[in-house]
Design an enzyme around this catalytic site. Structure first.
Site, PDB file in Angstrom:
ATOM      1  CB  CYS A  73      -0.907  -0.010   1.230  1.00 53.06           C
ATOM      2  SG  CYS A  73      -2.026   1.395   1.253  1.00 53.06           S
ATOM      3  CB  CYS A  77      -1.374   3.871   8.083  1.00 56.64           C
ATOM      4  SG  CYS A  77      -2.447   4.481   6.764  1.00 56.64           S
ATOM      5  CB  CYS A  80      -0.804  -0.199   8.270  1.00 57.98           C
ATOM      6  SG  CYS A  80      -1.616  -1.429   7.209  1.00 57.98           S
ATOM      7  CB  CYS A 117     -15.603  -6.942   6.736  1.00 58.80           C
ATOM      8  SG  CYS A 117     -16.938  -6.616   7.868  1.00 58.80           S
ATOM      9  CB  CYS A 148     -18.681  -4.501   5.488  1.00 58.17           C
ATOM     10  SG  CYS A 148     -17.691  -3.101   6.079  1.00 58.17           S
ATOM     11  CB  CYS A 208     -18.223   0.398   9.240  1.00 60.26           C
ATOM     12  SG  CYS A 208     -17.115  -0.472  10.370  1.00 60.26           S
ATOM     13  NE  ARG A 280     -17.526  -5.285  13.727  1.00 55.56           N
ATOM     14  CZ  ARG A 280     -17.677  -4.621  12.581  1.00 55.56           C
ATOM     15  NH1 ARG A 280     -16.663  -4.024  12.027  1.00 55.56           N
ATOM     16  NH2 ARG A 280     -18.849  -4.570  12.000  1.00 55.56           N
TER      17      ARG A 280
HETATM   18  N1  SAM Z   1      -6.689   0.531   3.197  1.00 55.65           N
HETATM   19  C1  SAM Z   1      -7.944   0.759   3.757  1.00 55.65           C
HETATM   20  C2  SAM Z   1      -7.967   1.913   4.725  1.00 55.65           C
HETATM   21  O1  SAM Z   1      -6.973   2.228   5.307  1.00 55.65           O
HETATM   22  O2  SAM Z   1      -9.045   2.468   4.907  1.00 55.65           O
HETATM   23  C3  SAM Z   1      -8.530  -0.455   4.403  1.00 55.65           C
HETATM   24  C4  SAM Z   1      -7.720  -1.407   5.235  1.00 55.65           C
HETATM   25  S1  SAM Z   1      -7.115  -0.791   6.788  1.00 55.65           S
HETATM   26  C5  SAM Z   1      -5.974  -2.052   7.200  1.00 55.65           C
HETATM   27  C6  SAM Z   1      -8.464  -0.934   7.942  1.00 55.65           C
HETATM   28  C7  SAM Z   1      -8.256  -0.448   9.333  1.00 55.65           C
HETATM   29  O3  SAM Z   1      -7.608  -1.436  10.103  1.00 55.65           O
HETATM   30  C8  SAM Z   1      -7.414   0.780   9.543  1.00 55.65           C
HETATM   31  O4  SAM Z   1      -8.115   1.949   9.313  1.00 55.65           O
HETATM   32  C9  SAM Z   1      -7.038   0.659  11.032  1.00 55.65           C
HETATM   33  O5  SAM Z   1      -8.000   1.314  11.825  1.00 55.65           O
HETATM   34  C10 SAM Z   1      -7.092  -0.840  11.271  1.00 55.65           C
HETATM   35  N2  SAM Z   1      -5.743  -1.368  11.520  1.00 55.65           N
HETATM   36  C11 SAM Z   1      -4.765  -1.541  10.598  1.00 55.65           C
HETATM   37  N3  SAM Z   1      -3.642  -2.025  11.177  1.00 55.65           N
HETATM   38  C12 SAM Z   1      -3.907  -2.157  12.492  1.00 55.65           C
HETATM   39  C13 SAM Z   1      -3.127  -2.595  13.616  1.00 55.65           C
HETATM   40  N4  SAM Z   1      -1.880  -2.988  13.492  1.00 55.65           N
HETATM   41  N5  SAM Z   1      -3.721  -2.620  14.825  1.00 55.65           N
HETATM   42  C14 SAM Z   1      -5.007  -2.229  14.965  1.00 55.65           C
HETATM   43  N6  SAM Z   1      -5.783  -1.790  13.940  1.00 55.65           N
HETATM   44  C15 SAM Z   1      -5.242  -1.753  12.720  1.00 55.65           C
HETATM   45 FE1  SF4 Z   2      -2.825   1.198   3.372  1.00 54.68          FE
HETATM   46 FE2  SF4 Z   2      -2.712   0.044   5.755  1.00 54.68          FE
HETATM   47 FE3  SF4 Z   2      -3.082   2.646   5.593  1.00 54.68          FE
HETATM   48 FE4  SF4 Z   2      -5.065   0.990   4.811  1.00 54.68          FE
HETATM   49  S1  SF4 Z   2      -4.260   1.224   6.890  1.00 54.68           S
HETATM   50  S2  SF4 Z   2      -4.332   2.808   3.746  1.00 54.68           S
HETATM   51  S3  SF4 Z   2      -3.828  -0.696   3.992  1.00 54.68           S
HETATM   52  S4  SF4 Z   2      -1.240   1.534   4.920  1.00 54.68           S
END
Ligand code: SAM
Ligand code: SF4
Ligand code: DTB
Length: 333
Positions: A73, A77, A80, A117, A148, A208, A280
């Site tokens: 990606c 973030c 992530c 989802c 979802c 959500c 949730r």
């Molecule tokens: N890429 C899309 C986005 O960011 O909207 C969808 C996937 S993203 C992985 C979905 C959500 O998972 C993120 O917004 C975050 O809140 C949660 N998430 C991701 N990594 C995480 C982690 N290591 N611990 C807890 N929540 C996490």
């Molecule tokens: Fe990409 Fe992870 Fe951020 Fe979603 S949370 S936009 S998958 S880096």
């Protein structure tokens, strides 16, 4: 205070910039903070009372997750595993084939999930992805599951297409307070997130939206995140509260963990501030004791992800959740 920090964000918004945000009628940051700080027993009693007025306290909604496009990606973030900016053990893959996604959804339905989802590690879906995504929504819905998706940012046309295909919910988290947001991601702004939420709403889908606790944010940041959620023109129908799963190789791998009492307080406050929403208990349950989860359910959490994998990280085994539900007398919704 909300709505006064536009100038503090030095990242240009990719879409239209907003004026000062309004606070929810009745929920100022100060009001929310006051409730958050109540004696623990008073806070939980109040949350449980609100919960009982709006939901059956012994029923919990079950969702299953599938990562339909893993890793690589472009967003940064800080939490992530799927960001290409961080050296994690997650390898990038292409979008999963439609037949494979539908087969996985069928298994989820047979194991008792009512909502499916699907997540993709995208900044936003590309025009070439949309046909496959629309086909997936139609096929999964035909099985009788609620659908979802979480695919990153959507423009209004993409939101309209997903809505027309029958997508029930779109997940798009604000993750933290507007103030702390620039400390966790620099490739998009808080306003970008709100713009997508607006497109989802205008297209007629359910929202959500929640966040993550335990990323080094302050208690005030956590409370203000809930104020933003409750201040949306309509509160999200689903509010995922994630506890950070620290991922080696990410900037947040060593973030100080949130204590269980502080976590439960936020769940209780979410229930009180958004009485009609599903709250949730999302990522991080593998690191929670049964007692902590029990307190979260008592405080108004009424939805979980089931299945031993979330997107890339672990989640309790089905057997562990069955045992937990039996011990607590909980039933699936
Ligand atoms: N890429 C899309 C986005 O960011 O909207 C969808 C996937 S993203 C992985 C979905 C959500 O998972 C993120 O917004 C975050 O809140 C949660 N998430 C991701 N990594 C995480 C982690 N290591 N611990 C807890 N929540 C996490
Ligand atoms: Fe990409 Fe992870 Fe951020 Fe979603 S949370 S936009 S998958 S880096
Ligand atoms: C949400 O708020 N939590 C889910 C879902 N929405 C997509 C994702 C949790 C991801 C946890 C980390 C991982 O599996 O990589």
């Amino acid at each position: 205070m909300l709505g006064t920090r536009e100038g503090e964000t030095n990242i240009p918004s990719q879409e239209k910039s907003r004026g000062p945000r309004k606070q929810a009628p009745g929920w100022t940051s100060q009001d929310a903070w006051t409730v958050y700080q109540l004696p623990f027993n008073d806070l939980l009693f109040r949350a449980q009372s609100v919960h009982r007025e709006h939901f059956d306290p012994n029923r919990v909604q079950l969702s299953r997750l599938l990562n339909i496009k893993t890793g690589g990606c472009p967003e940064d973030c800080g939490y992530c595993s799927q960001s290409s900016h961080h050296a994690t053990s997650v390898a990038a893959s292409k979008l999963m084939e439609v037949e494979k996604i539908v087969a996985e959804a069928r298994k989820a339905m047979e194991s008792g999930a009512t909502r499916y989802c699907m997540g993709a590690a995208w900044r936003n879906p590309k025009p070439r992805d949309m046909d496959a995504i629309v086909e997936v929504v139609g096929a999964v819905k035909q099985l009788g599951l609620e659908t979802c998706m979480t695919l990153g940012m959507l423009d209004r046309d993409q939101a309209d297409r997903l809505s027309a295909a029958g997508l029930d919910y779109y997940n798009h988290n604000i993750d933290t307070s507007e103030r702390y947001y620039p400390s966790i991601v620099s490739t998009r702004t808080f306003d970008d997130r709100l713009n997508t939420l607006e497109h989802v709403r205008e297209a007629g889908m359910k929202v959500c939206c929640g966040g993550i606790l335990g990323m080094g944010e302050s208690e005030q940041d956590r409370v203000d995140m809930l104020v933003t959620l409750a201040s949306l023109p309509e509160a999200p129908e689903s509010v995922p509260i994630n506890m950070l799963i620290p991922i080696p190789g990410t900037p947040m791998a060593k973030a100080p963990p949130i204590g269980p009492i502080e976590f439960v307080r936020i769940v209780a406050l979410a229930r009180i501030m958004m009485p009609d929403s599903f709250v949730r208990l999302s990522a991080g349950r593998s690191a929670m004791t049964d007692e902590m989860q029990a307190l979260c359910f008592f405080s108004g959490a009424n939805s979980i992800f089931v299945g031993d994998t979330l997107l890339t990280a672990g989640n309790p085994q089905d057997e562990a959740d069955r045992t937990l539900f039996r011990r607590l007398g909980l039933e699936a919704l």
